[in-house]
Design a protein around this motif. Structure first.
Motif, PDB file in Angstrom:
ATOM      1  N   PRO A  50     -15.261 -81.511  10.469  1.00  0.00           N
ATOM      2  CA  PRO A  50     -16.345 -80.666   9.964  1.00  0.00           C
ATOM      3  C   PRO A  50     -16.336 -79.305  10.657  1.00  0.00           C
ATOM      4  CG  PRO A  50     -17.217 -82.237  11.522  1.00  0.00           C
ATOM      5  CD  PRO A  50     -15.766 -82.581  11.320  1.00  0.00           C
ATOM      6  N   ASN A  51     -17.067 -78.364  10.092  1.00  0.00           N
ATOM      7  CA  ASN A  51     -17.204 -77.048  10.716  1.00  0.00           C
ATOM      8  C   ASN A  51     -17.727 -77.208  12.138  1.00  0.00           C
ATOM      9  OD1 ASN A  51     -16.544 -75.470   8.383  1.00  0.00           O
ATOM     10  ND2 ASN A  51     -18.512 -76.068   7.542  1.00  0.00           N
ATOM     11  N   LYS A 104     -26.981 -83.531   9.651  1.00  0.00           N
ATOM     12  CA  LYS A 104     -25.617 -83.990   9.386  1.00  0.00           C
ATOM     13  C   LYS A 104     -24.929 -82.973   8.489  1.00  0.00           C
ATOM     14  CE  LYS A 104     -22.978 -87.927   7.679  1.00  0.00           C
ATOM     15  NZ  LYS A 104     -23.029 -89.265   7.089  1.00  0.00           N
ATOM     16  N   ILE A 105     -23.682 -82.678   8.821  1.00  0.00           N
ATOM     17  CA  ILE A 105     -22.895 -81.761   8.006  1.00  0.00           C
ATOM     18  C   ILE A 105     -22.354 -82.535   6.810  1.00  0.00           C
ATOM     19  CG2 ILE A 105     -20.848 -80.304   7.911  1.00  0.00           C
ATOM     20  CD1 ILE A 105     -21.219 -79.886  10.957  1.00  0.00           C
ATOM     21  N   ARG A 106     -22.642 -82.009   5.630  1.00  0.00           N
ATOM     22  CA  ARG A 106     -22.130 -82.586   4.381  1.00  0.00           C
ATOM     23  C   ARG A 106     -21.497 -81.458   3.587  1.00  0.00           C
ATOM     24  NH1 ARG A 106     -27.479 -86.019   3.727  1.00  0.00           N
ATOM     25  NH2 ARG A 106     -26.827 -87.799   4.965  1.00  0.00           N
ATOM     26  N   GLY A 107     -20.171 -81.435   3.554  1.00  0.00           N
ATOM     27  CA  GLY A 107     -19.476 -80.329   2.900  1.00  0.00           C
ATOM     28  C   GLY A 107     -19.763 -79.039   3.645  1.00  0.00           C
ATOM     29  N   ILE A 131     -23.610 -73.486   5.218  1.00  0.00           N
ATOM     30  CA  ILE A 131     -22.732 -72.956   6.259  1.00  0.00           C
ATOM     31  C   ILE A 131     -21.892 -71.865   5.621  1.00  0.00           C
ATOM     32  CG2 ILE A 131     -20.931 -73.490   7.937  1.00  0.00           C
ATOM     33  CD1 ILE A 131     -21.988 -76.428   7.830  1.00  0.00           C
ATOM     34  N   VAL A 132     -22.281 -70.613   5.858  1.00  0.00           N
ATOM     35  CA  VAL A 132     -21.580 -69.464   5.289  1.00  0.00           C
ATOM     36  C   VAL A 132     -20.233 -69.307   5.981  1.00  0.00           C
ATOM     37  CG1 VAL A 132     -21.686 -66.976   4.912  1.00  0.00           C
ATOM     38  CG2 VAL A 132     -23.779 -68.349   4.764  1.00  0.00           C
ATOM     39  N   SER A 133     -20.249 -69.447   7.307  1.00  0.00           N
ATOM     40  CA  SER A 133     -19.040 -69.400   8.131  1.00  0.00           C
ATOM     41  C   SER A 133     -19.377 -70.086   9.447  1.00  0.00           C
ATOM     42  CB  SER A 133     -18.625 -67.944   8.372  1.00  0.00           C
ATOM     43  OG  SER A 133     -19.576 -67.288   9.188  1.00  0.00           O
ATOM     44  N   GLY A 134     -18.460 -70.071  10.392  1.00  0.00           N
ATOM     45  CA  GLY A 134     -18.745 -70.626  11.707  1.00  0.00           C
ATOM     46  C   GLY A 134     -19.713 -69.757  12.495  1.00  0.00           C
ATOM     47  N   GLU A 135     -20.082 -68.613  11.908  1.00  0.00           N
ATOM     48  CA  GLU A 135     -20.960 -67.659  12.580  1.00  0.00           C
ATOM     49  C   GLU A 135     -22.307 -67.477  11.895  1.00  0.00           C
ATOM     50  OE1 GLU A 135     -19.835 -66.130  15.432  1.00  0.00           O
ATOM     51  OE2 GLU A 135     -18.087 -67.405  15.209  1.00  0.00           O
ATOM     52  N   THR A 155     -37.413 -69.458   3.777  1.00  0.00           N
ATOM     53  CA  THR A 155     -36.026 -69.302   4.168  1.00  0.00           C
ATOM     54  C   THR A 155     -35.855 -69.463   5.679  1.00  0.00           C
ATOM     55  OG1 THR A 155     -36.312 -66.906   4.358  1.00  0.00           O
ATOM     56  CG2 THR A 155     -35.513 -67.770   2.246  1.00  0.00           C
ATOM     57  N   TRP A 156     -34.632 -69.834   6.060  1.00  0.00           N
ATOM     58  CA  TRP A 156     -34.276 -70.009   7.472  1.00  0.00           C
ATOM     59  C   TRP A 156     -32.863 -69.495   7.629  1.00  0.00           C
ATOM     60  CZ3 TRP A 156     -34.991 -75.446  10.141  1.00  0.00           C
ATOM     61  CH2 TRP A 156     -35.140 -75.264  11.524  1.00  0.00           C
ATOM     62  N   LYS A 157     -32.661 -68.516   8.522  1.00  0.00           N
ATOM     63  CA  LYS A 157     -31.341 -67.915   8.744  1.00  0.00           C
ATOM     64  C   LYS A 157     -30.904 -68.143  10.185  1.00  0.00           C
ATOM     65  CE  LYS A 157     -31.579 -64.455   5.179  1.00  0.00           C
ATOM     66  NZ  LYS A 157     -30.757 -65.156   4.256  1.00  0.00           N
ATOM     67  N   TRP A 158     -29.644 -68.504  10.332  1.00  0.00           N
ATOM     68  CA  TRP A 158     -29.053 -68.749  11.652  1.00  0.00           C
ATOM     69  C   TRP A 158     -27.815 -67.859  11.814  1.00  0.00           C
ATOM     70  CZ3 TRP A 158     -30.099 -73.133  15.080  1.00  0.00           C
ATOM     71  CH2 TRP A 158     -31.229 -73.851  14.695  1.00  0.00           C
ATOM     72  N   THR A 159     -27.695 -67.219  12.977  1.00  0.00           N
ATOM     73  CA  THR A 159     -26.537 -66.383  13.291  1.00  0.00           C
ATOM     74  C   THR A 159     -26.042 -66.781  14.672  1.00  0.00           C
ATOM     75  OG1 THR A 159     -27.556 -64.583  12.053  1.00  0.00           O
ATOM     76  CG2 THR A 159     -25.681 -64.023  13.426  1.00  0.00           C
ATOM     77  N   LYS A 160     -24.746 -67.011  14.800  1.00  0.00           N
ATOM     78  CA  LYS A 160     -24.199 -67.427  16.097  1.00  0.00           C
ATOM     79  C   LYS A 160     -24.170 -66.240  17.055  1.00  0.00           C
ATOM     80  CE  LYS A 160     -21.030 -70.827  17.721  1.00  0.00           C
ATOM     81  NZ  LYS A 160     -19.957 -71.723  17.352  1.00  0.00           N
ATOM     82  N   CYS A 161     -24.575 -66.483  18.289  1.00  0.00           N
ATOM     83  CA  CYS A 161     -24.621 -65.433  19.311  1.00  0.00           C
ATOM     84  C   CYS A 161     -23.228 -65.195  19.895  1.00  0.00           C
ATOM     85  CB  CYS A 161     -25.564 -65.813  20.444  1.00  0.00           C
ATOM     86  SG  CYS A 161     -27.271 -65.994  19.904  1.00  0.00           S
TER      87      CYS A 161
END
Length: 161
Positions: A50-51, A104-107, A131-135, A155-161
């Protein structure tokens, strides 16, 4: 012909351990298993890749009309995602309260639940993040509160630091 007992036991113990861990992940103890054992590399055991979402994330959600989270700073924080195979665990704070996320990651989606750590019935819900990307991840959350019988969503947005 001689049988090597060590080889036989090792060959039996590894699949049993994998099945045991996989079964435990389906119960509520899974939140703690992922939190404590996320450092174990399990991608090869499950033949699953998975990602990789582990690490520090900046997360921001919209208020869904809640009077308790009007200020933008109240809806913004950092979380460290711990990952164990397809399962992810994170904790974050908002307005002095601790929240926990488990999914859980699904696709290309991370789906699961979130809740107030001290009172699981005070403020809780489900989420689905693409999951748009790993970031980056973005999606929606649904939230239940003891304050009202309405179900909020936004909405909920996540960005990797």
């Amino acid at each position: 012909m001689q049988l090597d007992l060590n080889v036989i036991l090792t060959g039996i113990a590894a699949p049993i351990a994998v099945l045991l861990v996989k079964t435990l992940l389906d119960f509520s103890i899974s939140h703690y298993l992922v939190k404590w054992f996320s450092w174990i590399p399990v991608r090869g055991f499950f033949r699953d890749h998975p990602n990789d979402l582990s690490g520090m994330w900046d997360q921001r959600w919209n208020a869904a009309g809640s009077p308790n989270f009007q200020d933008d700073l109240d809806r913004h924080g950092h979380a460290i995602i711990k990952q164990f195979g397809r399962y992810c665990y994170a904790e974050f704070a908002a307005k002095g309260r601790q929240y926990r996320l488990f999914g859980k990651i699904r696709g290309n989606y991370l789906m699961g639940e979130w809740y107030d750590v001290k009172d699981k019935n005070a403020y809780f819900g489900v989420f689905e993040l693409r999951i748009v990307s790993g970031e980056a991840m973005d999606g929606l959350y649904l939230g239940h509160s003891t304050r009202t019988s309405n179900v909020g969503q936004d909405t909920w947005k996540w960005t990797k630091c």
